[in-house]
Motif scaffolding. Structure first.
Motif, PDB file in Angstrom:
ATOM      1  N   ASN A  24       0.877  -1.213  -0.105  1.00 40.84           N
ATOM      2  CA  ASN A  24      -0.028   0.009   0.000  1.00 40.84           C
ATOM      3  C   ASN A  24       0.904   1.379  -0.182  1.00 40.84           C
ATOM      4  OD1 ASN A  24      -2.497  -1.490  -0.004  1.00 40.84           O
ATOM      5  ND2 ASN A  24      -2.270  -1.434   2.373  1.00 40.84           N
ATOM      6  N   HIS A  76      -2.916   5.803  11.987  1.00 43.08           N
ATOM      7  CA  HIS A  76      -2.519   4.720  11.324  1.00 43.08           C
ATOM      8  C   HIS A  76      -2.448   5.176   9.793  1.00 43.08           C
ATOM      9  CE1 HIS A  76      -2.853   0.305   9.383  1.00 43.08           C
ATOM     10  NE2 HIS A  76      -2.363   0.364  10.660  1.00 43.08           N
ATOM     11  N   ASP A 108      -3.624   3.675   7.283  1.00 44.19           N
ATOM     12  CA  ASP A 108      -4.715   3.540   6.510  1.00 44.19           C
ATOM     13  C   ASP A 108      -5.782   4.861   6.708  1.00 44.19           C
ATOM     14  OD1 ASP A 108      -4.442   1.110   5.920  1.00 44.19           O
ATOM     15  OD2 ASP A 108      -5.756   0.056   7.435  1.00 44.19           O
ATOM     16  N   ASP A 109      -5.463   5.763   7.573  1.00 42.47           N
ATOM     17  CA  ASP A 109      -5.988   6.859   7.907  1.00 42.47           C
ATOM     18  C   ASP A 109      -5.269   8.252   7.675  1.00 42.47           C
ATOM     19  OD1 ASP A 109      -8.449   5.735   9.142  1.00 42.47           O
ATOM     20  OD2 ASP A 109      -7.241   5.373  10.723  1.00 42.47           O
ATOM     21  N   GLN A 126       4.317   1.193   2.564  1.00 48.53           N
ATOM     22  CA  GLN A 126       4.571   0.179   3.494  1.00 48.53           C
ATOM     23  C   GLN A 126       6.334  -0.398   3.411  1.00 48.53           C
ATOM     24  OE1 GLN A 126       1.363  -2.493   2.340  1.00 48.53           O
ATOM     25  NE2 GLN A 126       0.806  -2.698   4.654  1.00 48.53           N
ATOM     26  N   LYS A 129      -5.087   9.280  -1.478  1.00 48.70           N
ATOM     27  CA  LYS A 129      -5.708   7.929  -1.285  1.00 48.70           C
ATOM     28  C   LYS A 129      -4.448   6.891  -1.329  1.00 48.70           C
ATOM     29  CE  LYS A 129      -6.671   7.519  -6.257  1.00 48.70           C
ATOM     30  NZ  LYS A 129      -7.598   7.202  -7.389  1.00 48.70           N
ATOM     31  N   ILE A 130      -5.006   5.806  -0.832  1.00 44.55           N
ATOM     32  CA  ILE A 130      -4.087   4.627  -0.523  1.00 44.55           C
ATOM     33  C   ILE A 130      -4.312   4.010  -2.022  1.00 44.55           C
ATOM     34  CG2 ILE A 130      -3.104   2.540   0.480  1.00 44.55           C
ATOM     35  CD1 ILE A 130      -3.663   3.965   3.054  1.00 44.55           C
TER      36      ILE A 130
END
Length: 321
Positions: free
Chosen positions: A7, A297, A299-300, A106, A21-22
Motif C-alpha cells: 500500500n 494509522h 490507513d487514515d 509500507q 488515497k492509498i
C-alpha cells in the motif's frame, strides 16, 4: 518479494488532502547500493505539503512519486550493503520523496548512504517523529550556531515541531532559551516545552532582548530584525521559512548585517551516520520526549494530511504503518 504488492500514496500531480488515497503498487526491487526498508512509522513534514500542492509540477520531480522525506523501520533486504535484515534504521532526505520514492508506503527503497542504523529502545512512533525534525534542530544548533552551554538562545517562530525540538535540545544542553510565537494563545506551549522566556512576537524584537545565538524559523520576513537581537560576536542561523517570505529582496549585507554578527543557514539534506548516532543517544540520555500532536494509522493518512493542511495542531503528526 518481486511479485508482492504494498500500500502506498502515489502522486501524479497537484493533490489536495481530500484527493489523497492509498493505492496498491509493486514492492520495490532491490538494487546494488540500496536498502529496502519495511516502514514502521514516519512523521509528516511541511515540505511534503509543498510537494503535493505545488512543487510536484516542477520538471525535476519524478512522477509518479511516493512522497515522504523520512521514515523509521527495519531492514527488509540489505542488498550488497553492510546492513543486516531486521536491523532498526531511520532514513531521511537526500532526494527521498522527490528524486525517488519516499515513505508514504509500507516499504521504501533508499540509497544506503541515507539509511542510518539506530541502536535505541525508543518505540516506533517516537522514533518516527525524530529524524528530520531533530536532525535539522541539531545541525542548526551545533554545526551552524556552535551553541555552548550557558549561552542564551533565541528561537524565533518556536511553536512548530522544529522549534520545540530546538528548545528541548538547547535546554538539555544547559542553555537559556527565549522562544517566540506570534499567537498569544501559544505562549503557554512554549513554557510547557521548557523555554525560560516565552515572548509574543509582534514583528519587532529589537530592543527587547539580546541573545548570544539565534535560530530564525520565521525566515526572511523577520531576519533583519533578528540579526539586531544578538550580541556582538553572536550568530544567527536561518533554518525556517514559516513567515512565507523566501528571499531577502534588496538585501545589502554590508549595511544590514550588524558589525560583529555572523549569519548562516542550515540545509538538512546531508545527514551522516555519526551525527544521527550522537543525536539519538543524546535524546535518550536526556529523556527528551518528541512533542507529538497526533498519531494516525497509515490507513487514515488522508485524515492526517487534512489536519496538516488545516493547521491548528501542535507538534508532529506521526503515521504508524
Amino acid at each position: 518479494m518481486d511479485n508482492l504488492t504494498m500500500n502506498a500514496v502515489v502522486l501524479n500531480g497537484i493533490t489536495s488532502a481530500d484527493d489523497v488515497k492509498i493505492t496498491q503498487c509493486k514492492i520495490p526491487e532491490v538494487v546494488s547500493g540500496w536498502v529496502l526498508i519495511k516502514i514502521k512509522a514516519f512523521g509528516l513534514n511541511h515540505s511534503e505539503s509543498i510537494l503535493r500542492l505545488s512543487e510536484i509540477n516542477a520538471d525535476y520531480i519524478q512522477k509518479p512519486i511516493i512522497p515522504g522525506i523520512v521514515c523509521a523501520g527495519e531492514v527488509a533486504d540489505a542488498s550488497d550493503t553492510n546492513f543486516k535484515i531486521g536491523q532498526k534504521v531511520v532514513a531521511l532526505m537526500g532526494g527521498m520523496g522527490r528524486s525517488y520514492n519516499g515513505s508514504y508506503a509500507q516499504y521504501a527503497l533508499i540509497p544506503a548512504d541515507h539509511v542510518f542504523a539506530v541502536d535505541t529502545c525508543l518505540p516506533w512512533v517516537k522514533l518516527g517523529a525524530i529524524p528530520e525534525t531533530y536532525f535539522t534542530a541539531w545541525g542548526s544548533l551545533f554545526e551552524c550556531l556552535n551553541l555552548k552551554p550557558a549561552e542564551t538562545l533565541l528561537v524565533r517562530g518556536a511553536t512548530c515541531s522544529l522549534g520545540y525540538a530546538a528548545i528541548q535540545i538547547a535546554k538539555s544542553y544547559g542553555c537559556r532559551v527565549i522562544a517566540t510565537t506570534h499567537k498569544k494563545e501559544k505562549l503557554q506551549l512554549l513554557d510547557e516545552v521548557g523555554a525560560d522566556m516565552a515572548l509574543l512576537d509582534e514583528g519587532i524584537l529589537y530592543g527587547k532582548i539580546k541573545a548570544d545565538k539565534a535560530l530564525e524559523l520565521v525566515g526572511p520576513k523577520t531576519l533583519r530584525d533578528t540579526m539586531r537581537c544578538v550580541k556582538r560576536g553572536g550568530i544567527v542561523c536561518n533554518t525556517g521559512i514559516l513567515g512565507g517570505v523566501y528571499y531577502l529582496n534588496g538585501f545589502d549585507p554590508i549595511k544590514e548585517i550588524p558589525n560583529g554578527v555572523y549569519l548562516t543557514g542550515f540545509f538538512s539534506n546531508y545527514p551522516s551516520a555519526s551525527v544521527i548516532k550522537e543525536m539519538v543517544a543524546f535524546i535518550e540520555k536526556h529523556n527528551i520526549e518528541p512533542k507529538i500532536a497526533k498519531v494516525f494509522h497509515f490507513d487514515d493518512i488522508k485524515e492526517a494530511v487534512k489536519l496538516q493542511d488545516n493547521g491548528g495542531f501542535d507538534g508532529k503528526i506521526v503515521i504508524e504503518v
